[in-house]
Write a protein that holds these residues in place. Structure first.
Motif, short mmCIF file in Angstrom:
data_model
loop_
_atom_site.label_atom_id
_atom_site.label_comp_id
_atom_site.label_asym_id
_atom_site.label_seq_id
_atom_site.Cartn_x
_atom_site.Cartn_y
_atom_site.Cartn_z
N GLU A 93 -6.84 2.67 9.62
CA GLU A 93 -7.57 3.92 9.42
C GLU A 93 -8.10 4.02 8.00
O GLU A 93 -9.21 4.51 7.76
CB GLU A 93 -6.68 5.12 9.75
CG GLU A 93 -6.48 5.33 11.24
CD GLU A 93 -6.11 6.75 11.62
OE1 GLU A 93 -5.85 7.57 10.71
OE2 GLU A 93 -6.06 7.05 12.83
N ARG A 136 -2.04 2.80 10.00
CA ARG A 136 -2.45 3.57 8.83
C ARG A 136 -3.38 2.76 7.93
O ARG A 136 -4.33 3.30 7.36
CB ARG A 136 -1.21 4.04 8.07
CG ARG A 136 -0.43 5.11 8.83
CD ARG A 136 0.94 5.35 8.25
NE ARG A 136 1.65 6.38 9.04
CZ ARG A 136 2.96 6.41 9.21
NH1 ARG A 136 3.74 5.48 8.66
NH2 ARG A 136 3.51 7.35 9.95
N GLU A 177 1.93 7.54 16.50
CA GLU A 177 3.14 8.27 16.12
C GLU A 177 3.81 8.89 17.34
O GLU A 177 5.05 8.89 17.45
CB GLU A 177 2.80 9.34 15.08
CG GLU A 177 2.45 8.77 13.71
CD GLU A 177 1.96 9.82 12.74
OE1 GLU A 177 2.02 9.57 11.52
OE2 GLU A 177 1.51 10.90 13.19
N SER A 189 -5.37 5.57 17.31
CA SER A 189 -5.27 6.40 16.12
C SER A 189 -3.82 6.48 15.67
O SER A 189 -2.89 6.22 16.44
CB SER A 189 -5.78 7.82 16.39
OG SER A 189 -4.90 8.50 17.27
N VAL A 190 -3.65 6.84 14.42
CA VAL A 190 -2.29 7.01 13.88
C VAL A 190 -1.56 8.10 14.63
O VAL A 190 -0.38 7.96 14.97
CB VAL A 190 -2.35 7.32 12.37
CG1 VAL A 190 -0.97 7.75 11.86
CG2 VAL A 190 -2.85 6.12 11.59
N VAL A 246 -3.34 3.96 1.44
CA VAL A 246 -2.73 3.85 2.76
C VAL A 246 -1.56 4.82 2.83
O VAL A 246 -0.66 4.77 1.99
CB VAL A 246 -2.25 2.41 3.04
CG1 VAL A 246 -1.57 2.33 4.40
CG2 VAL A 246 -3.43 1.44 2.99
N GLU A 247 -1.60 5.69 3.81
CA GLU A 247 -0.55 6.69 3.98
C GLU A 247 0.80 6.02 4.09
O GLU A 247 0.97 5.02 4.79
CB GLU A 247 -0.83 7.51 5.25
CG GLU A 247 0.19 8.60 5.52
CD GLU A 247 -0.09 9.28 6.85
OE1 GLU A 247 0.81 10.01 7.32
OE2 GLU A 247 -1.18 9.09 7.41
N ARG A 248 1.81 6.55 3.41
CA ARG A 248 3.15 5.98 3.44
C ARG A 248 4.04 6.76 4.40
O ARG A 248 3.82 7.91 4.66
CB ARG A 248 3.78 5.98 2.04
CG ARG A 248 2.94 5.26 1.01
CD ARG A 248 2.77 3.79 1.31
NE ARG A 248 4.01 3.07 1.14
CZ ARG A 248 4.43 2.56 -0.02
NH1 ARG A 248 3.67 2.68 -1.10
NH2 ARG A 248 5.56 1.90 -0.12
N LEU A 251 3.17 1.18 12.96
CA LEU A 251 2.51 2.35 12.38
C LEU A 251 1.88 2.04 11.03
O LEU A 251 0.82 2.59 10.69
CB LEU A 251 3.51 3.50 12.22
CG LEU A 251 3.83 4.33 13.45
CD1 LEU A 251 4.93 5.34 13.15
CD2 LEU A 251 2.58 5.04 13.95
#
Length: 358
Positions: free
Chosen positions: A342, A339, A130, A125-126, A356-358, A335
């Motif tokens: 996910e 992302r 992290e 998972s992200v 996509v999360e930045r 990472l």
């Protein structure tokens, strides 16, 4: 300069700092599954930059047997590794345990002040990825994610040709990676790659990540949105994705269309098509990468001596450590893939395109 000259005029190791290093980086290999024993161990035994300092396994017998076969100094259990036993025998740690356990071993390596080479995907998972990056950042230790395609000469030449404008303006990437996991990996239906808790997924996170990341590397771009679908008709893929197809939009305007499968005919390919030409890797991701360039009616194959991708990856990592330089791809690079993965899985569930999360 002819097209043939353009393709052949490229050094195998353009990243190399010192061709004949005076010392070697000693590795602790954590996780002694088939990939470590069949691919990584032979690569390190053939390296002039690396050597095996310690072998770490959940099976004491396996670690001891491999220690005797390789001449490594120490055989350690997972518990002994976490306790710091034998840490004077290695400089860096390679983590190749099931995805969901990467974090705990990287945290211990960071606490011990050891450089880390962590297999991809980074974690399941992200959030956990992290934490993995944070552990290395806080300890001030180098972290590299094991994207072996980054040091393959054919892939590196492809990247340079794209940068030099060989294909004109890149427009489309197409990629595929398929295998029969029961034939190429293990016949065991209970293997961890089919366990959602340990693997975090299957076709996408294990195989689809290859064309996804190679697209990022070759284009020097990052994904901004993604859409995907998954299917799992086989009885042993009930909790994870058997097949995946996904489309990713990058921040430079290029689109990538990719497929991956854990239960299909083995094969892989990767191509970049632009306004003036096309570059194709075929095969792409299973140990041999052949590059073909097309421009107009001209087509030329780039002849490169096949390389041991694991040795190239480890030698590059050691080269950076010995030179006091930061290795790439680093944790922040990894990472971005987590992302994107996910986002694709979310899209497969919702049927919607996902940013996509930045």
């Amino acid at each position: 300069m002819t097209l043939e000259d353009l393709l052949s005029d490229f050094p195998r190791r353009d990243w190399e700092t010192v061709s004949e290093p005076d010392e070697r980086v000693r590795f602790a290999l954590v996780g002694l599954g088939w990939f470590t024993t069949e691919m990584v161990v032979p690569a390190l035994r053939d390296s002039d930059r690396c050597e095996i300092g310690a072998l770490v396994s959940g099976s004491s017998d396996k670690a001891a047997r491999l220690r005797d076969e390789t001449g490594a100094t120490r055989a350690l259990s997972y518990e002994e590794f976490h306790e710091g036993a034998g840490s004077e025998e290695y400089d860096a740690v390679y983590v190749a345990t099931p995805n969901a356990t990467h974090l705990e071993f990287v945290e211990t390596a960071a606490d011990l002040g050891k450089a880390v080479l962590c297999e991809k995907p980074m974690e399941v998972s992200v959030t956990r990825a992290e934490r993995l990056v944070a552990a290395c950042d806080e300890a001030g230790v180098p972290l590299m994610i094991g994207y072996r395609m980054h040091t393959n000469p054919a892939v590196r030449r492809m990247r340079e040709l794209v940068r030099e404008g060989f294909v004109g303006e890149p427009a489309l990437v197409e990629g595929s990676m398929c295998q029969n996991v029961f034939e190429q990996i293990s016949p065991d239906p209970n293997q961890w790659r089919l366990d959602a808790d340990l693997a975090g997924g299957s076709a996408l996170i294990d195989l689809g990540i290859y064309p996804l990341n190679t697209a990022r590397f070759v284009l020097d771009a990052n994904p901004v949105s993604a859409q995907g679908t998954t299917r799992s008709p086989h009885e042993h893929f009930g909790e994870v994705d058997q097949h995946v197809s996904f489309e990713v939009a990058f921040d430079n305007g290029v689109t990538a269309a990719c497929v991956a499968s854990q239960y299909a005919q083995m094969g892989s390919s990767f191509s970049v098509t632009g306004t003036e030409g096309r570059l194709t890797l075929s095969p792409a991701f299973f140990g041999e990468a052949g590059l073909t360039a097309e421009r107009g009616e001209t087509e030329v194959a780039f002849s490169v001596t096949p390389v041991d991708e694991e040795r190239e990856e480890f030698d590059y990592f050691a080269d950076r450590l010995l030179a006091g330089r930061d290795p790439e791809p680093d944790g922040n690079h990894g990472l971005v893939d987590m992302r994107a993965v996910e986002a694709i899985y979310e899209s497969a569930e919702t049927g919607e395109r996902v940013a996509v999360e930045r």
